[in-house]
Motif scaffolding. Structure first.
Motif, PDB file in Angstrom:
ATOM      1  N   LYS A 127      25.174  -9.787  -1.362  1.00 33.39           N
ATOM      2  CA  LYS A 127      25.232  -8.424  -0.840  1.00 33.39           C
ATOM      3  C   LYS A 127      26.697  -8.004  -0.717  1.00 33.39           C
ATOM      4  N   THR A 128      26.905  -6.711  -0.572  1.00 27.44           N
ATOM      5  CA  THR A 128      28.285  -6.206  -0.563  1.00 27.44           C
ATOM      6  C   THR A 128      29.084  -6.706   0.642  1.00 27.44           C
ATOM      7  N   ALA A 129      28.440  -6.911   1.787  1.00 32.02           N
ATOM      8  CA  ALA A 129      29.164  -7.431   2.953  1.00 32.02           C
ATOM      9  C   ALA A 129      29.719  -8.817   2.661  1.00 32.02           C
ATOM     10  N   ALA A 130      28.900  -9.661   2.005  1.00 31.59           N
ATOM     11  CA  ALA A 130      29.364 -10.998   1.645  1.00 31.59           C
ATOM     12  C   ALA A 130      30.461 -10.926   0.587  1.00 31.59           C
ATOM     13  N   ILE A 131      30.340  -9.974  -0.335  1.00 31.12           N
ATOM     14  CA  ILE A 131      31.349  -9.817  -1.384  1.00 31.12           C
ATOM     15  C   ILE A 131      32.713  -9.538  -0.770  1.00 31.12           C
ATOM     16  N   LEU A 132      32.757  -8.660   0.219  1.00 30.24           N
ATOM     17  CA  LEU A 132      34.029  -8.333   0.865  1.00 30.24           C
ATOM     18  C   LEU A 132      34.641  -9.554   1.535  1.00 30.24           C
ATOM     19  N   ARG A 133      33.814 -10.354   2.189  1.00 35.43           N
ATOM     20  CA  ARG A 133      34.332 -11.549   2.864  1.00 35.43           C
ATOM     21  C   ARG A 133      34.833 -12.575   1.858  1.00 35.43           C
ATOM     22  N   ILE A 134      34.126 -12.699   0.728  1.00 34.09           N
ATOM     23  CA  ILE A 134      34.545 -13.666  -0.294  1.00 34.09           C
ATOM     24  C   ILE A 134      35.878 -13.247  -0.904  1.00 34.09           C
ATOM     25  N   ILE A 135      36.028 -11.962  -1.224  1.00 30.59           N
ATOM     26  CA  ILE A 135      37.276 -11.492  -1.824  1.00 30.59           C
ATOM     27  C   ILE A 135      38.449 -11.705  -0.879  1.00 30.59           C
TER      28      ILE A 135
END
Length: 712
Positions: free
Chosen positions: A642-650
Motif C-alpha cells: 500500500k502507499t503508506a508502506a511505500i512511503l516508509r520503505i522509500i
C-alpha cells in the motif's frame, strides 16, 4: 557593458548563443518538435557535447560544473587576464528566408541556467566583470586580447563590428559612468557596449556578493514577436513574475543563420572571479532544413497570378457554403455548451475562469512554437499571462482536441471534475479553465524542468550524443514526491482517486526538481463503496504499455493496486535508467521488471542500477528501491504494498520488502486475502471474457516497441 581598461581589471561569464541547423533534423516550423537539451548536472562525461576553448588566453573546463574561468584558490596570477569559452559543439538554425522577406522565419527559444559567480577567498577583493548570454557564429576560441572587459567576446579592434554577428544579454557587476549601478543587465549587439540596460539592484540582486549565491536565469525569445524577456532569481526560487529586462530585437538582423549556444567569460589584470554554470535547460524551435523565400515561393506567386480570378470565385462560393453549415452547427450546439458551463461554474472549489482571448494571446494563438507536448486527449502549450505587477508569468495551457466534440466535452468535464479540488504539493496545480465557442482549455502551473522521461532518456542530439546524468539524490527525491502524491490520491483526499496513467512522461519537475504528478486525463474518482473503476467507452485498456497491471487486461478495471503497479514500473525505470519495456535489455528480456527479477534471483540486483551513474549512488538505498519496484510489480495485486508502506520503505524507516527470488506466475481470477477491501472490487459485473482478455494480453506483448509511449 562598456570596455574597461585592463588596469581596472575584472572578469566575467557570458552565456553564449550561436545559431544552428544540424541539430534541427525535422521539417519546417509547425511540423517538428522543438529541440530540447537538459543538463541538470555536469560531469567530465559531458565533454564530448561541448567545444572548450584551449588557446593561450582561454582556460575553461568541465568538472561538476561548466567552469568558464579557472576555479581554483591557487596562485592569483593564474586567474588573471584570462578568457574562456564553452559552447555546444552542434549548431542551431535560428532563422531562414530572404532578408526583409515576408517568408523569413525566426526561431523562438527558451532557456534557463544556474550560475555561481564567486569572488576570491579574500572577501576584500573587487568583483569581476559579470555574466552574459550571447549568440556567436562559430564554436571557436575567444579572440586574442578578449580578456578583461571584453569578456571573451571581442577585443579592441573587433568591438562594434557588424561582422561579429553576436548578440548578448550581460549581467554586469562593475559600475561605469554609463551604467545604472554596479549590478545591472544589458542587451549587447556586436559589442560589449550595451544598447539597453536595466538595474538589478531594484530586484534585490547582487550578482557576486561576498558569500557566493547561486542564481537561476530564464531567457525567453519570441521569434514571431521579435521580443526577448529576461528573468533572474536566487537558486531554488520560482520563476519571477517580473522580468528584469524586456526588449524588442529581430535576431535575424544580427546573428548568423547557423550559430552556437554556450558560455564565455574573462578575468582582468587586477580583479577576477570564478564563473561556473551548474545546470542548463534549453528548448529551441525546430526550423528544419528548408524554408525561406526561393523558387517555391516564386512559383506560388506566378501560379496565383495565372488563376487568381477562378480561385477567387471558387473560394467565395466555398466560403459561403462552409459558413452556412458552420452557423447551423453552432446554433444547434448552443444548448450543450451553455449546460456545460453551468455545470462547471457549479462545481465546488472551482478555480479562475479565463477568457479565451487571454489564453489565445498568451499562447500566441496556440502557436506550434509554444507547444510543450501532446497526449491522447489534447495538446499542451506554454503561455505567458500578465501578472498583477504588470509583467508576465509562465503557465501550461492544455487544449482538448479530440475530433468528436461530445467526447471532447466529456474528457474536459471528467478531468476538471477530478482535479478541481485536489491540493497537494506533489500534484501539478490547476490555475483555471476556459470554455468558449467549443474550445476547451485548462491552465496549469508551468514546470520549467519538463518531464522525468526527458531527463532519463533525453539525448543531446539525434546522433546519440551523451545525455546529462540525473544524479542519485534527485532520483530518490523524485520517487518520494510521486509516492506522496499517490498516497494523497488513494487515502488522504476525501474521495479515492485512481490516476490510471502514472508514467515518467506524466511526472513533471519544477525548478528544484521536485516531482509533481500531472495529466489527469484518465484519472477517475471511485464512488463510495467501490474499489475499482471501469470505463467502457474507451476501446482497449486505458493507460500506457509497460505501466499497465496484468489484471487490467482481464478485468478492464483500474484500482489502487493497478496504480501501485505503474508506480513500481517508474521506480525500476528511475533506478535502472531503462524504459519499462525495451528491446535493448540484456538477454531475451522485454520487460524491465523481468530482467531485474532475474538479477535478484542470482544475487546481482545492484547490476540493474543505471551505469551512467558511474557508481555515484548509495548501494543500500538502490537495493531498497529495486526491491520496492519488484514488490509493486508483483503479478498478484493483493501482494503489492500500500502507499503508506511505500512511503516508509522509500524513507528507510522500515526494511525493504521481502520479494520472492523467482517472479510468481500471474493467475486469473486472482486470489485475494480475506477481507482485502482494496482488491475485492476487481471482480464483479462488467469484467471482460477470458477470450477478450487473452487477446489484449497477447497484443500487449506483440506490439512491444521501444518508442511506443502512446496511450492505449
Amino acid at each position: 557593458m562598456r570596455v574597461r581598461s585592463t588596469a581596472a581589471g575584472g572578469g566575467g561569464l557570458l552565456f553564449l548563443f550561436f545559431t544552428t541547423a544540424q541539430l534541427l533534423t525535422g521539417t519546417a516550423a509547425g511540423g517538428s518538435d522543438p529541440i530540447n537539451f537538459s543538463f541538470p548536472y555536469f560531469s567530465p562525461s559531458n565533454r564530448s557535447a561541448f567545444n572548450i576553448s584551449t588557446n593561450a588566453g582561454g582556460i575553461s573546463e568541465i568538472e561538476k560544473a561548466l567552469q568558464i574561468t579557472p576555479d581554483t584558490s591557487n596562485v592569483a596570477a593564474y586567474l588573471l587576464s584570462k578568457s574562456g569559452r564553452i559552447v555546444l559543439s552542434q549548431p542551431f538554425r535560428l532563422w531562414d528566408g530572404a532578408a526583409g522577406g515576408t517568408t523569413r522565419r525566426v526561431a523562438s527559444f527558451n532557456t534557463s541556467f544556474d550560475i555561481n559567480i564567486a569572488r576570491s577567498d579574500n572577501a576584500t577583493l573587487t568583483p569581476g566583470e559579470g555574466f552574459a548570454f550571447i549568440i556567436v557564429p562559430d564554436p571557436g576560441d575567444p579572440p586574442a586580447g578578449s580578456d578583461g572587459g571584453y569578456l571573451g567576446l571581442t577585443n579592441s579592434s573587433l568591438d562594434g563590428q557588424a561582422s561579429n554577428r553576436l548578440v548578448a544579454i550581460e549581467f554586469d557587476d562593475v559600475k561605469q559612468p554609463y551604467d545604472p549601478d554596479g549590478d545591472h543587465v544589458g542587451l549587447d549587439i556586436n559589442s560589449v557596449r550595451s544598447n539597453v540596460t536595466s538595474s538589478l539592484a531594484q530586484a534585490g540582486i547582487d550578482i557576486s556578493p561576498v558569500s557566493a549565491v547561486n542564481y537561476t536565469v530564464w531567457i525567453n525569445y519570441d521569434g514571431a514577436a521579435k521580443q526577448i524577456l529576461v528573468r533572474m532569481a536566487k537558486g531554488g526560487k520560482p520563476i519571477p513574475e517580473t522580468a528584469v529586462l524586456t526588449s524588442n530585437i529581430d535576431l535575424s538582423e544580427y546573428v548568423s543563420e547557423k550559430s552556437y549556444f554556450g558560455f564565455s567569460a574573462a578575468t582582468g589584470a587586477a580583479d577576477y572571479q570564478r564563473n561556473s554554470v551548474l545546470a542548463w535547460n534549453l528548448t529551441v524551435e525546430n526550423l528544419g532544413d528548408g524554408g525561406g523565400a526561393g523558387s517555391s515561393s516564386g512559383w506560388k506567386v506566378a501560379a496565383g497570378a495565372a488563376v487568381g480570378a477562378v480561385v477567387l470565385v471558387v473560394a467565395v462560393v466555398a466560403a459561403a457554403v462552409w459558413w452556412a453549415k458552420k452557423r447551423r452547427k453552432e446554433e444547434a450546439a448552443v444548448a450543450g455548451p451553455r449546460a456545460l458551463e453551468g455545470k462547471l461554474r457549479s462545481l465546488p472549489g472551482m478555480p479562475r475562469e479565463f477568457e479565451y482571448k487571454e489564453l489565445k494571446k498568451a499562447t500566441n494563438n496556440f502557436d506550434e512554437k509554444m507547444k510543450l507536448g501532446q497526449g491522447g486527449f489534447g495538446v499542451v502549450y506554454m503561455g505567458m499571462l500578465p501578472a498583477p505587477e504588470g509583467e508576465e508569468v509562465a503557465v501550461a495551457v492544455k487544449r482538448f482536441s479530440r475530433e468528436d466534440k461530445a467526447n471532447n466535452q466529456d474528457d474536459f468535464l471528467k478531468e476538471l471534475t477530478v482535479i478541481n479540488r485536489l491540493r497537494h504539493k506533489n500534484l501539478v496545480r490547476l490555475l483555471g479553465w476556459c470554455h468558449s465557442n467549443g474550445v476547451l482549455l485548462l491552465v496549469y502551473d508551468y514546470m520549467p524542468n519538463g518531464s522525468l522521461d526527458h531527463h532519463l532518456y533525453g539525448v543531446l542530439s539525434g546522433d546519440g550524443g551523451s545525455r546529462p546524468i540525473l544524479p542519485w539524490n534527485r532520483r530518490t527525491q523524485i520517487l518520494t514526491g510521486v509516492a506522496s502524491a499517490l498516497h494523497y490520491l488513494h487515502h488522504e483526499y476525501d474521495e479515492c482517486v485512481v490516476h490510471r496513467d502514472i508514467k515518467s512522461s506524466n511526472i513533471m519537475l519544477d525548478a528544484d526538481f521536485n516531482a509533481l504528478l500531472g495529466d489527469f486525463g484518465l484519472a477517475r474518482v471511485l464512488d463510495a463503496g467501490n474499489t475499482s473503476y471501469i470505463e467502457l467507452e474507451i476501446a482497449g485498456v486505458p493507460g500506457t504499455m509497460g505501466y499497465i497491471a496484468p489484471e487490467c487486461f482481464h478485468a478492464g478495471k483500474a484500482t489502487r493496486e493497478s496504480d501501485v503497479f505503474a508506480f513500481g514500473a517508474v521506480v525500476l525505470e528511475v533506478v535502472a535508467g531503462r524504459r519499462p519495456r525495451s528491446s535493448d535489455l540484456p538477454g531475451d528480456f522485454h520487460l524491465l521488471a523481468d530482467w531485474v527479477w532475474d538479477l535478484h534471483c542470482n544475487g546481482l540486483i545492484l547490476d540493474a542500477v543505471d551505469q551512467a551513474l558511474e557508481g555515484e549512488y548509495a548501494g543500500e538505498d538502490a537495493r531498497r528501491l529495486l526491491l520496492l519496484g519488484l514488490a509493486c510489480s508483483h503479478p498478484l495485486p493483493a501482494e503489492r504494498p500500500k502507499t503508506a508502506a511505500i512511503l516508509r520503505i522509500i524513507s528507510g524507516s522500515v526494511p525493504p520488502p521481502e520479494v520472492p527470488e523467482v517472479k510468481p506466475a500471474f493467475r486469473w481470477p486472482p486470489a485475494f486475502h480475506a477481507g482485502d477491501e482494496e482488491s475485492s472490487g476487481l471482480l464483479g459485473g462488467g469484467e471482460r471474457s477470458l477470450s477478450t482478455s487473452a487477446l489484449l494480453y497477447a497484443t500487449y506483448f506483440r506490439n512491444m516497441r521501444v518508442d511506443d509511449v502512446a496511450t492505449v
